[in-house]
Design a protein around this motif. Sequence first.
Motif, PDB file in Angstrom:
ATOM      1  N   LEU A   1     -54.445  22.096  42.470  1.00  0.00           N
ATOM      2  CA  LEU A   1     -53.480  22.717  43.386  1.00  0.00           C
ATOM      3  C   LEU A   1     -52.203  21.885  43.472  1.00  0.00           C
ATOM      4  CD1 LEU A   1     -55.862  23.845  46.277  1.00  0.00           C
ATOM      5  CD2 LEU A   1     -54.746  25.323  44.592  1.00  0.00           C
ATOM      6  N   GLU A   2     -52.380  20.586  43.561  1.00  0.00           N
ATOM      7  CA  GLU A   2     -51.237  19.668  43.601  1.00  0.00           C
ATOM      8  C   GLU A   2     -50.453  19.717  42.289  1.00  0.00           C
ATOM      9  OE1 GLU A   2     -50.586  14.826  43.546  1.00  0.00           O
ATOM     10  OE2 GLU A   2     -52.363  15.646  44.539  1.00  0.00           O
ATOM     11  N   ILE A   3     -51.167  19.791  41.170  1.00  0.00           N
ATOM     12  CA  ILE A   3     -50.528  19.830  39.857  1.00  0.00           C
ATOM     13  C   ILE A   3     -49.732  21.123  39.689  1.00  0.00           C
ATOM     14  CG2 ILE A   3     -50.943  19.947  37.373  1.00  0.00           C
ATOM     15  CD1 ILE A   3     -51.287  17.152  38.410  1.00  0.00           C
ATOM     16  N   ALA A   4     -50.285  22.229  40.145  1.00  0.00           N
ATOM     17  CA  ALA A   4     -49.572  23.510  40.065  1.00  0.00           C
ATOM     18  C   ALA A   4     -48.281  23.459  40.873  1.00  0.00           C
ATOM     19  CB  ALA A   4     -50.465  24.643  40.557  1.00  0.00           C
ATOM     20  N   ASP A   5     -48.347  22.888  42.062  1.00  0.00           N
ATOM     21  CA  ASP A   5     -47.140  22.746  42.884  1.00  0.00           C
ATOM     22  C   ASP A   5     -46.099  21.886  42.175  1.00  0.00           C
ATOM     23  OD1 ASP A   5     -48.165  24.298  44.913  1.00  0.00           O
ATOM     24  OD2 ASP A   5     -48.869  22.588  46.105  1.00  0.00           O
ATOM     25  N   LYS A   6     -46.556  20.850  41.478  1.00  0.00           N
ATOM     26  CA  LYS A   6     -45.651  19.947  40.779  1.00  0.00           C
ATOM     27  C   LYS A   6     -44.926  20.686  39.638  1.00  0.00           C
ATOM     28  CE  LYS A   6     -47.108  15.778  40.491  1.00  0.00           C
ATOM     29  NZ  LYS A   6     -47.839  14.535  40.112  1.00  0.00           N
ATOM     30  N   VAL A   7     -45.661  21.502  38.887  1.00  0.00           N
ATOM     31  CA  VAL A   7     -45.050  22.285  37.794  1.00  0.00           C
ATOM     32  C   VAL A   7     -43.941  23.171  38.333  1.00  0.00           C
ATOM     33  CG1 VAL A   7     -45.466  24.152  36.143  1.00  0.00           C
ATOM     34  CG2 VAL A   7     -47.071  22.232  36.281  1.00  0.00           C
ATOM     35  N   ASN A   8     -44.215  23.849  39.436  1.00  0.00           N
ATOM     36  CA  ASN A   8     -43.217  24.746  40.020  1.00  0.00           C
ATOM     37  C   ASN A   8     -42.030  23.980  40.587  1.00  0.00           C
ATOM     38  OD1 ASN A   8     -44.345  27.407  39.605  1.00  0.00           O
ATOM     39  ND2 ASN A   8     -45.953  26.841  41.061  1.00  0.00           N
ATOM     40  N   LEU A   9     -42.295  22.841  41.213  1.00  0.00           N
ATOM     41  CA  LEU A   9     -41.224  22.027  41.777  1.00  0.00           C
ATOM     42  C   LEU A   9     -40.308  21.485  40.675  1.00  0.00           C
ATOM     43  CD1 LEU A   9     -40.038  20.696  44.344  1.00  0.00           C
ATOM     44  CD2 LEU A   9     -41.537  18.746  43.916  1.00  0.00           C
TER      45      LEU A   9
ATOM     46  N   SER B   1     -50.833  31.936  42.857  1.00  0.00           N
ATOM     47  CA  SER B   1     -49.861  33.023  42.883  1.00  0.00           C
ATOM     48  C   SER B   1     -49.035  32.994  41.600  1.00  0.00           C
ATOM     49  CB  SER B   1     -48.921  32.868  44.090  1.00  0.00           C
ATOM     50  OG  SER B   1     -49.645  32.893  45.292  1.00  0.00           O
ATOM     51  N   ASP B   2     -48.662  34.164  41.135  1.00  0.00           N
ATOM     52  CA  ASP B   2     -47.777  34.220  39.977  1.00  0.00           C
ATOM     53  C   ASP B   2     -46.464  33.525  40.311  1.00  0.00           C
ATOM     54  OD1 ASP B   2     -49.559  35.623  38.433  1.00  0.00           O
ATOM     55  OD2 ASP B   2     -48.722  37.579  38.917  1.00  0.00           O
ATOM     56  N   SER B   3     -45.910  32.831  39.338  1.00  0.00           N
ATOM     57  CA  SER B   3     -44.630  32.167  39.553  1.00  0.00           C
ATOM     58  C   SER B   3     -43.797  32.262  38.289  1.00  0.00           C
ATOM     59  CB  SER B   3     -44.812  30.702  39.952  1.00  0.00           C
ATOM     60  OG  SER B   3     -45.105  29.898  38.826  1.00  0.00           O
ATOM     61  N   LYS B   4     -42.532  31.954  38.426  1.00  0.00           N
ATOM     62  CA  LYS B   4     -41.621  31.984  37.285  1.00  0.00           C
ATOM     63  C   LYS B   4     -42.008  30.942  36.247  1.00  0.00           C
ATOM     64  CE  LYS B   4     -36.688  31.426  36.176  1.00  0.00           C
ATOM     65  NZ  LYS B   4     -35.323  31.216  36.746  1.00  0.00           N
ATOM     66  N   TYR B   5     -42.535  29.824  36.690  1.00  0.00           N
ATOM     67  CA  TYR B   5     -42.731  28.684  35.800  1.00  0.00           C
ATOM     68  C   TYR B   5     -44.164  28.489  35.319  1.00  0.00           C
ATOM     69  CZ  TYR B   5     -38.038  27.651  37.308  1.00  0.00           C
ATOM     70  OH  TYR B   5     -36.688  27.757  37.563  1.00  0.00           O
ATOM     71  N   LEU B   6     -45.117  29.068  35.986  1.00  0.00           N
ATOM     72  CA  LEU B   6     -46.516  28.853  35.631  1.00  0.00           C
ATOM     73  C   LEU B   6     -47.155  30.188  35.255  1.00  0.00           C
ATOM     74  CD1 LEU B   6     -48.810  26.764  35.445  1.00  0.00           C
ATOM     75  CD2 LEU B   6     -49.307  27.223  37.863  1.00  0.00           C
ATOM     76  N   LYS B   7     -47.562  30.303  33.987  1.00  0.00           N
ATOM     77  CA  LYS B   7     -48.184  31.524  33.483  1.00  0.00           C
ATOM     78  C   LYS B   7     -49.571  31.193  32.941  1.00  0.00           C
ATOM     79  CE  LYS B   7     -44.291  33.767  34.119  1.00  0.00           C
ATOM     80  NZ  LYS B   7     -44.140  34.746  35.225  1.00  0.00           N
TER      81      LYS B   7
ATOM     82  N   TYR C   1     -41.337  25.467  32.478  1.00  0.00           N
ATOM     83  CA  TYR C   1     -42.070  26.644  32.014  1.00  0.00           C
ATOM     84  C   TYR C   1     -43.368  26.182  31.357  1.00  0.00           C
ATOM     85  CZ  TYR C   1     -37.587  28.931  32.764  1.00  0.00           C
ATOM     86  OH  TYR C   1     -36.425  29.406  33.328  1.00  0.00           O
ATOM     87  N   THR C   2     -44.495  26.614  31.898  1.00  0.00           N
ATOM     88  CA  THR C   2     -45.791  26.088  31.477  1.00  0.00           C
ATOM     89  C   THR C   2     -46.789  27.214  31.275  1.00  0.00           C
ATOM     90  OG1 THR C   2     -45.402  24.036  32.712  1.00  0.00           O
ATOM     91  CG2 THR C   2     -47.684  24.555  32.127  1.00  0.00           C
TER      92      THR C   2
END
Length: 240
Positions: free
Chosen positions: A18-26, A49-55, A30-31
């Motif tokens: 969860l922390e790593i996902a937040d870091k990617v988005n912050l 949640s879907d995000s611009k940067y994490l697929k 694009y991952t």
Amino acid sequence: MKYLIDTHFHLDHYKNYLEIADKVNLLQQYTIAVTNSPGVFLSCKNIFSDSKYLKFAIGFHPQEAHLKRADLNDFMKLANRTEFVGEVGLDYSKKTFMDPVFQKECFEEIIRFCAMNNKILTIHIRKAEEDAISILEKYKPKKAIIHWYTGNEDHLQQLLDLDCFFSINTNMVSGKNADKYRIIPINRILIESDGPYTKVKGKRYSPEMLLEAYSVIAEFYKDRDLIMHVYNNFKELLLL
């Protein structure tokens, strides 16, 4: 660095995912978070949640010996929920992995599906290059990325002739067999972290190291503009 792209990352293999996902988005990197099975893919889609940067990519990994025909059926049902497929492939390097005959059947079905539906797919190949190349030649998917290639230069050239892209990580360019990767043209190169299974200057990979990983790989290829070249390569891949 808004242009950084990581085409192969195992988010679910981190304990603090969860922390790593937040870091990617912050970090706005694009991952593509690959998975090893349709069940893990579905869990990730339910957790994050879907995000611009994490697929998230839906996977069917040949090392997962527990996967059965029912799991492949689930894969096919879920695959239309994403444009990304991976990690999939063939791995004949250990008898404890999925049965090779079943691997080949599944891989062919997945490649046929991806070619028909123009999916972006990331492919694992170990000790199975001839079978993998034969299937790729048959269906000619346009958006195939070869992940952490370990075969010989002849097979590498055959994959290049099939217009495959290659995702490069820091371990690849620092290993004893690194020289063979120099034959890959810059316009066929993408960058992967394969986190958490690589190191950057001796430290286990974490998303804040992606820029440094690019720097290591750029030095290997003597390409000062690697970031933009990879960004443009990925844009080209999306448009194929």
